[in-house]
Enzyme design. Structure first.
Site, PDB file in Angstrom:
ATOM      1  N   PHE B 133      30.528 -76.299  13.246  1.00 61.11           N
ATOM      2  CA  PHE B 133      29.002 -76.443  13.472  1.00 61.11           C
ATOM      3  C   PHE B 133      28.430 -75.247  14.081  1.00 61.11           C
ATOM      4  CE2 PHE B 133      25.034 -78.181  15.042  1.00 61.11           C
ATOM      5  CZ  PHE B 133      24.669 -78.930  13.957  1.00 61.11           C
ATOM      6  N   ASP B 210      35.440 -81.050  18.910  1.00 67.46           N
ATOM      7  CA  ASP B 210      34.059 -81.548  18.621  1.00 67.46           C
ATOM      8  C   ASP B 210      34.152 -82.662  18.023  1.00 67.46           C
ATOM      9  OD1 ASP B 210      31.213 -82.221  18.079  1.00 67.46           O
ATOM     10  OD2 ASP B 210      30.892 -80.057  18.024  1.00 67.46           O
ATOM     11  N   TYR B 235      24.475 -89.705  19.169  1.00 65.59           N
ATOM     12  CA  TYR B 235      23.087 -90.309  18.291  1.00 65.59           C
ATOM     13  C   TYR B 235      23.337 -90.323  16.884  1.00 65.59           C
ATOM     14  CZ  TYR B 235      22.431 -85.039  18.401  1.00 65.59           C
ATOM     15  OH  TYR B 235      22.785 -83.540  18.311  1.00 65.59           O
ATOM     16  N   LYS B 236      24.839 -89.881  16.464  1.00 70.58           N
ATOM     17  CA  LYS B 236      24.918 -90.080  15.243  1.00 70.58           C
ATOM     18  C   LYS B 236      25.678 -91.383  14.730  1.00 70.58           C
ATOM     19  CE  LYS B 236      25.859 -84.973  14.500  1.00 70.58           C
ATOM     20  NZ  LYS B 236      24.793 -84.788  13.556  1.00 70.58           N
ATOM     21  N   ARG B 384      24.174 -84.465   1.597  1.00 68.34           N
ATOM     22  CA  ARG B 384      25.081 -84.888   2.505  1.00 68.34           C
ATOM     23  C   ARG B 384      24.624 -86.440   2.501  1.00 68.34           C
ATOM     24  NH1 ARG B 384      26.042 -83.020   8.465  1.00 68.34           N
ATOM     25  NH2 ARG B 384      23.913 -84.320   8.896  1.00 68.34           N
TER      26      ARG B 384
END
Lengths: 424, 424
Positions: B133, B210, B235-236, B384
């Site tokens: 990322f 990560d 938060y995902k 996605r």
């Protein structure tokens, strides 16, 4: 507003306090906060009260997360800058684009101190003082250790605060950075930000200010002093709520020159292009790092707006008047019990809190809590009374100190355990 | 749950999807979320939905700020550890005391990567890959630049993800740290965390993962792999809300050995004694820095609890089944229009999202939004689709991909501007 001298009844009754409240141009702001009991809250400089508008805005933001979902980021993405601009123009005497909400005060101090040292290569000293807030001292200790630099720690009288003279004497061509608190966390002493900034500049160094106890409490003359760098929290006098995000300030013409060490994607140019190389944007945003906390940012926004609406000059004047009144009451009522005012007496030299010294400060703080008054304790022997100018009344100061007098008269604090004593 | 093969009607009708929903052991969890409209939300891997219990808990926490004021910290002070323990035991296959909530993912990556490099003095290489990322790559770039180290960037097939073989070949005695994503943010490919960790250890290096796209989506075998270090966001798939605080993991026996560079007061032993020298506590708390965000922490707590209640194995199985179903629909309906599945097909190699490749992915994502479906776009040409297992139904996958098929059939996406095209 300046405190007049006592009437013949003063301070045996609260008549003067009532008069002062009646004349207070900010009195109406108390109704803008959630206040549902008779608690006398003198710790707004640790955690400010909850504004009504913040409660409403947070409820709304929670709902927006639920319904807007990822689309909420169309608005949230600029929130850190929006709060920064309110702080810049309404609270801090800075320019839009010079302030942004980001991370915690500690992380911001790390970023800006590291950036400053990198901008002064070859210089190997950071100057601070032993009365600086612990996290500031620790952050700087970590930085100098990692970089083979030296931390030059001034010895400061903790009642009077750091002096410009002491800083001037500590400066030499080896100093990269001076990092100090604008308002001292124990005494409330206001450092001479303009004079110290000028001295740092004359020595070729940068100056970095921690505004945690001054933002929303006193005037912060960033622009007129040509200040370089600053950080601060929003949960004290700015009423942003527990753990609300911190802010940082970088003078506009320094932004392109400085590079902070934590290269996060919120500092990246065209962030969502997700380019290969880190390429920081040319604005205050280069000092952002990761995804900002939306709820905390909304709370900080409402809190900052409220202070801006009241006007920082009016806020500072009231904070000073509350402090002056507390000092008068202390001199009259508490001095006979060995309580000493451990804050500067001149209004211009004091932030929006007053600290009292007493060997049994910890027990006094517990006895006050039991009596419905919330003060703060600070090591080693300090009772700290904070005056959130937007909601603290003169009658609160009167009643809080009257209860402290009654506790001392009755020795009722001796019934509370000493600090670190184990209660079985 | 494994996806059976299609009935004769499949996939012309949603009968199979309805059957799969009827058999879904997690179906009842959808009622635990705020869902008030017919939106088909396939972006829970960018921002998860709002749980009902979180809304309630946040409202309560706001009220507690208002009434408890500074006294709230008696509880709040341990909140970061409390969330960490729920994540450790219910989500991450770790031990209580190995995980703590702190800062943002980017800041945590910086802290742990720096700590790892300091623990391997003399080694001057960090290994990562070009599919990591962006913020991870940038953070590492900043670290190696500041320390005169080298970033060894593996070229990874962005559909297949990084391989253990490629990492093994990049390892030598100069490598201090391997820093990778467990689940790739574009393809959803799962890296072989145990094999790569073992390879790093064999080379004398540490490994830092990560987990942003894997925490709450797949099993994360930290304990069984003997993983060293990890960071991730809440938060995902953990549904902690916009900008909720991130977490970090440090294996228990590494904690005393490692020192992170940002020496904040929340890492200090006997924090409120405010001692002169930084003296980090001997626990995961030494990786904390500043005052934690209370509202965000409560939201992260409720989100983590919900995943823990459902059970990570059940959550992972459902995420995989939703993905498998999406892949089947794509092969059947969308392949004729040039849409290519750009995620691993084997369930065990894929997280809880599926990525589709198409030259006009940006326009397709806009057309889907207009049709009531929220996907995500990722550069350069990826659509996605994320499957929050606690609230996504198989009928949502069916309807979302049916609408994508209809858009492609009608070429209606061509009416939307290309990315970066200026609309006047």
């Amino acid at each position: 507003m300046r405190l007049g001298h006592a009437s013949s009844l003063y301070p045996v009754t609260d008549i003067l306090a009532r008069d002062l409240d009646a004349a207070d141009p900010l009195a109406r702001f108390r109704d803008r906060f959630v206040i549902e009991d008779e608690l006398i809250y003198l710790d707004g400089n640790s955690l400010g009260r909850l504004p009504l508008s913040t409660r409403e805005r947070l409820h709304r933001a929670i709902g927006e997360w639920g319904t807007d979902l990822i689309r909420g980021w169309d608005r949230w993405i600029t929130l850190s800058r929006e709060v920064g601009d309110v702080l810049a123009t309404g609270v801090l005497d800075a320019t839009p684009g010079e302030v942004v909400l980001s991370d915690s005060t500690s992380v911001n101090l790390y970023k800006l101190a590291a950036a400053a040292c990198a901008a002064r290569p070859g210089r190997r000293v950071i100057v601070t003082d032993d009365d600086n807030f612990p996290t500031d001292r620790y952050i700087l200790q970590g930085l100098v250790e990692a970089r083979g630099m030296e931390l030059r720690v001034l010895k400061t009288d903790i009642d009077l605060g750091v002096s410009a003279e002491a800083v001037r004497e500590a400066l030499d061509p080896d100093v990269a950075l001076v990092s100090l608190s604008h308002v001292a966390y124990r005494s409330g002493a206001v450092a001479d930000l303009p004079a110290i900034t000028a001295a740092a500049h004359q020595a070729g160094a940068l100056a970095l200010w921690d505004l945690s106890h001054s933002a929303g409490a006193v005037r912060v003359p960033l622009r007129s002093a040509g200040a370089d760098l600053a950080v601060g929290c929003t949960y004290k006098h700015l009423n942003g709520g527990p753990g609300a995000p911190a802010f940082l300030y970088v003078r506009a013409d320094l932004q392109a020159e400085l590079r902070q060490p934590i290269w996060g994607w919120f500092g990246q140019r065209d962030q969502f292009d997700m380019g290969v190389e880190y390429d920081p944007v040319e604005s205050i945003d280069r000092f952002q790092v990761g995804t900002p906390p939306v709820l905390g940012a909304y709370a900080a926004l409402e809190g900052a707006r409220l202070t801006a609406e009241a006007g920082i000059d009016a806020v500072a004047a009231k904070g000073a008047a509350l402090g002056a009144y507390a000092i008068e009451l202390c001199d009259t009522w508490l001095a006979p019990y060995g309580v000493v005012v451990a804050s500067p007496r001149a209004d211009a030299r004091r932030g929006a809190h007053v600290t009292l010294r007493h060997p049994r400060a910890w027990q006094l703080s517990q006895a006050l809590r039991a009596a419905g008054v919330i003060p703060d304790f600070r090591t080693p022997d300090r009772l700290r009374l904070g005056f959130g100018a937007l909601y603290t009344r003169f009658v609160d100061v009167y009643a809080g100190l009257a209860r402290l007098r009654d506790i001392l008269t009755a020795d009722s604090h001796l019934a509370f355990p000493e600090r670190h004593a184990r209660v079985t």
